[in-house]
Design a protein around this motif. Structure first.
Motif, PDB file in Angstrom:
ATOM      1  N   ALA A 108      55.837  97.301 -74.414  1.00 57.22           N
ATOM      2  CA  ALA A 108      56.322  96.815 -75.712  1.00 57.22           C
ATOM      3  C   ALA A 108      57.361  95.714 -75.518  1.00 57.22           C
ATOM      4  O   ALA A 108      57.322  94.675 -76.203  1.00 57.22           O
ATOM      5  CB  ALA A 108      56.907  97.969 -76.526  1.00 57.22           C
ATOM      6  N   GLU A 116      55.641 107.413 -71.278  1.00 54.66           N
ATOM      7  CA  GLU A 116      56.499 106.806 -72.290  1.00 54.66           C
ATOM      8  C   GLU A 116      57.182 105.546 -71.770  1.00 54.66           C
ATOM      9  O   GLU A 116      57.306 104.551 -72.487  1.00 54.66           O
ATOM     10  CB  GLU A 116      57.561 107.820 -72.744  1.00 54.66           C
ATOM     11  N   ALA A 119      54.772 102.646 -71.750  1.00 57.61           N
ATOM     12  CA  ALA A 119      54.551 102.105 -73.099  1.00 57.61           C
ATOM     13  C   ALA A 119      55.764 101.306 -73.564  1.00 57.61           C
ATOM     14  O   ALA A 119      55.621 100.259 -74.213  1.00 57.61           O
ATOM     15  CB  ALA A 119      54.249 103.236 -74.078  1.00 57.61           C
ATOM     16  N   ASN A 120      56.974 101.771 -73.231  1.00 57.23           N
ATOM     17  CA  ASN A 120      58.191 101.027 -73.580  1.00 57.23           C
ATOM     18  C   ASN A 120      58.258  99.693 -72.844  1.00 57.23           C
ATOM     19  O   ASN A 120      58.613  98.658 -73.432  1.00 57.23           O
ATOM     20  CB  ASN A 120      59.433 101.861 -73.254  1.00 57.23           C
ATOM     21  N   ARG A 180      55.182 108.327 -80.299  1.00 58.45           N
ATOM     22  CA  ARG A 180      56.392 107.616 -79.895  1.00 58.45           C
ATOM     23  C   ARG A 180      57.435 108.666 -79.547  1.00 58.45           C
ATOM     24  O   ARG A 180      57.722 109.554 -80.338  1.00 58.45           O
ATOM     25  CB  ARG A 180      56.877 106.762 -81.074  1.00 58.45           C
ATOM     26  N   HIS A 214      50.084 102.192 -75.444  1.00 58.48           N
ATOM     27  CA  HIS A 214      49.251 103.354 -75.128  1.00 58.48           C
ATOM     28  C   HIS A 214      47.770 102.992 -75.166  1.00 58.48           C
ATOM     29  O   HIS A 214      46.992 103.405 -74.298  1.00 58.48           O
ATOM     30  CB  HIS A 214      49.535 104.490 -76.114  1.00 58.48           C
ATOM     31  N   HIS A 243      54.810  99.735 -78.913  1.00 62.87           N
ATOM     32  CA  HIS A 243      54.740 100.916 -78.049  1.00 62.87           C
ATOM     33  C   HIS A 243      53.375 101.590 -78.171  1.00 62.87           C
ATOM     34  O   HIS A 243      52.747 101.944 -77.164  1.00 62.87           O
ATOM     35  CB  HIS A 243      55.851 101.889 -78.448  1.00 62.87           C
ATOM     36  N   GLU A 244      52.891 101.768 -79.400  1.00 57.61           N
ATOM     37  CA  GLU A 244      51.578 102.384 -79.603  1.00 57.61           C
ATOM     38  C   GLU A 244      50.459 101.484 -79.083  1.00 57.61           C
ATOM     39  O   GLU A 244      49.453 101.973 -78.565  1.00 57.61           O
ATOM     40  CB  GLU A 244      51.367 102.697 -81.088  1.00 57.61           C
ATOM     41  N   PHE A 252      58.980  97.401 -82.512  1.00 55.05           N
ATOM     42  CA  PHE A 252      58.890  98.008 -81.188  1.00 55.05           C
ATOM     43  C   PHE A 252      57.998  99.242 -81.216  1.00 55.05           C
ATOM     44  O   PHE A 252      57.232  99.494 -80.281  1.00 55.05           O
ATOM     45  CB  PHE A 252      60.289  98.378 -80.677  1.00 55.05           C
ATOM     46  N   ASP A 253      58.087 100.036 -82.290  1.00 60.14           N
ATOM     47  CA  ASP A 253      57.247 101.229 -82.409  1.00 60.14           C
ATOM     48  C   ASP A 253      55.769 100.869 -82.339  1.00 60.14           C
ATOM     49  O   ASP A 253      54.976 101.529 -81.653  1.00 60.14           O
ATOM     50  CB  ASP A 253      57.522 101.952 -83.734  1.00 60.14           C
TER      51      ASP A 253
END
Length: 393
Positions: A239, A232, A235-236, A80, A210, A206-207, A202-203
């Motif tokens: 999410a 990034e 991924a954001n 992240r 990926h 986000h993963e 959110f974290d």
């Protein structure tokens, strides 16, 4: 009696795991960097006394330095906020994911976990992140409703998840694909430094992004800074689209899209931070550029970039799948803590101190000291326990 063979690569592995350079370890041992290099490359073997010092400094059992773990094919570890995570910080986390997955493989000898259940999206599909998020929601039967606990959701979909107190505050989460004995896993480690349920939502998403969007074996060191940023951002965007589906979120936010205090109400429903919702509203066209800039300034003035309203009220969600598995095995006398540690060492080539395993699995300190008579060859299913777990809104 067979003589064990020293494995110098384990000094390097353990050193990096603890975040030490060759210079750091040489200084601790009061020897040259060249000698450390010789140890790590099996060109020299440390004396027993030196090995005891290394074991103490790196906090690994001496047996650790005579082993080779079972073969694990490890993909790239996605972090992240890649741009704010230095190479050294990333490297010291790689084996945490690997060790966590090895422990999962051991547990699967006894426990029936949910299988990893993520559809394969083609390279062409990945160009439309919004569509991918909607299709994954459909595949998992989530409709367009809020996701109340994404950690729980991913555990029911077979993800290996752990939560650790990471020394490096720049790391919120990281994950990678692993392969053990021909079986694929996707493991995610969450940092405990920022204790916000909403930010963790959110974290994790986000993963997940990926996993869904990006090549698990991509060499990040070959990418440019702009390519890092693109990964990034993708991924954001995933999410945000996964947690805040376009149509249903737009219906809600459009009622008072320009009122920052209204987002507090939305936060309770959608379980996502105000900052993330404002960004999503802007990207969906619910607020103008000028309004967005004004709201961003207001968020900064209120100090919400570090701590938002409601962050202290809702408890953070911790992974439970593997923790519950160990508790089921030990409390029902299927295996003892001693047996568990012995098997991890002898069958999987990974000798760790109990405290290390307890931390990786979120167990109470001293839990693996449990001693009881095991019952062999039993299978415990936690699928039903996970699927019947009551979600707390």
């Amino acid at each position: 009696m067979l003589e064990r063979q020293f494995n110098g690569s384990r000094i390097r592995e353990g050193r990096i795991y603890r975040g030490l350079t060759i210079t750091d370890l040489a200084k601790e041992l009061d020897i040259s960097k060249q000698m450390i290099s010789k140890y790590e490359n099996n060109r020299a073997i440390p004396t027993f006394e030196a090995l005891l010092q290394i074991s103490k400094i790196l906090n690994f059992p001496k047996e650790y330095f005579y082993e080779n773990s079972i073969e694990v094919r490890t993909g790239n570890t996605y972090f992240r906020s890649l741009l704010t995570t230095g190479k050294k910080e990333r490297e010291m986390q790689y084996d945490r994911v690997k060790y966590l997955t090895i422990i999962r493989a051991l547990l699967e000898e006894y426990v029936d976990f949910p299988e990893l259940d993520v559809p394969d999206f083609s390279e062409r599909d990945i160009e439309n992140v919004e569509d991918i998020a909607e299709r994954l929601r459909d595949y998992w039967g989530l409709s367009d409703k809020p996701i109340k606990d994404i950690v729980y959701l991913l555990e029911t979909k077979g993800f290996v998840i752990s939560s650790l107190n990471l020394e490096r505050k720049s790391i919120d989460a990281f994950g990678s694909q692993q392969e053990v004995n021909g079986k694929h896993y996707y493991s995610i480690v969450l940092g405990n430094n920022k204790r916000s349920f909403y930010r963790r939502q959110f974290d994790v998403a986000h993963e997940l992004g990926h996993k869904v969007l990006h090549d698990p074996y991509l060499n990040l060191d070959d990418l440019t800074k702009d390519e890092f940023k693109q990964i990034e951002q993708e991924a954001n965007d995933f999410a945000a689209a996964f947690l805040l589906p376009r149509e249903s979120f737009l219906r809600d936010v459009s009622i008072h899209s320009n009122d920052l205090m209204y987002y507090k109400t939305l936060k309770k429903k959608w379980c996502v931070s105000i900052g993330a919702m404002v960004m999503r509203a802007y990207k969906l066209g619910a607020i103008s550029d000028g309004t967005y800039q004004y709201m961003q300034r207001s968020i900064s003035q209120k100090g919400w970039r570090t701590k938002e309203p409601l962050d202290d009220i809702k408890d953070i969600r911790e992974p439970v799948s593997m923790k519950q598995a160990v508790e089921l095995l030990i409390e029902n006398n299927y295996i003892t803590g001693d047996d568990f540690m012995y098997k991890l060492s002898k069958h999987y080539g990974l000798s760790l101190f109990r405290e290390e395993v307890e931390e990786l699995l979120g167990l109470e300190k001293g839990y693996l000291e449990t001693e009881s008579e095991p019952q062999k060859n039993n299978i415990v299913s936690i699928k039903d326990r996970l699927n019947s777990k009551s979600k707390i809104d």
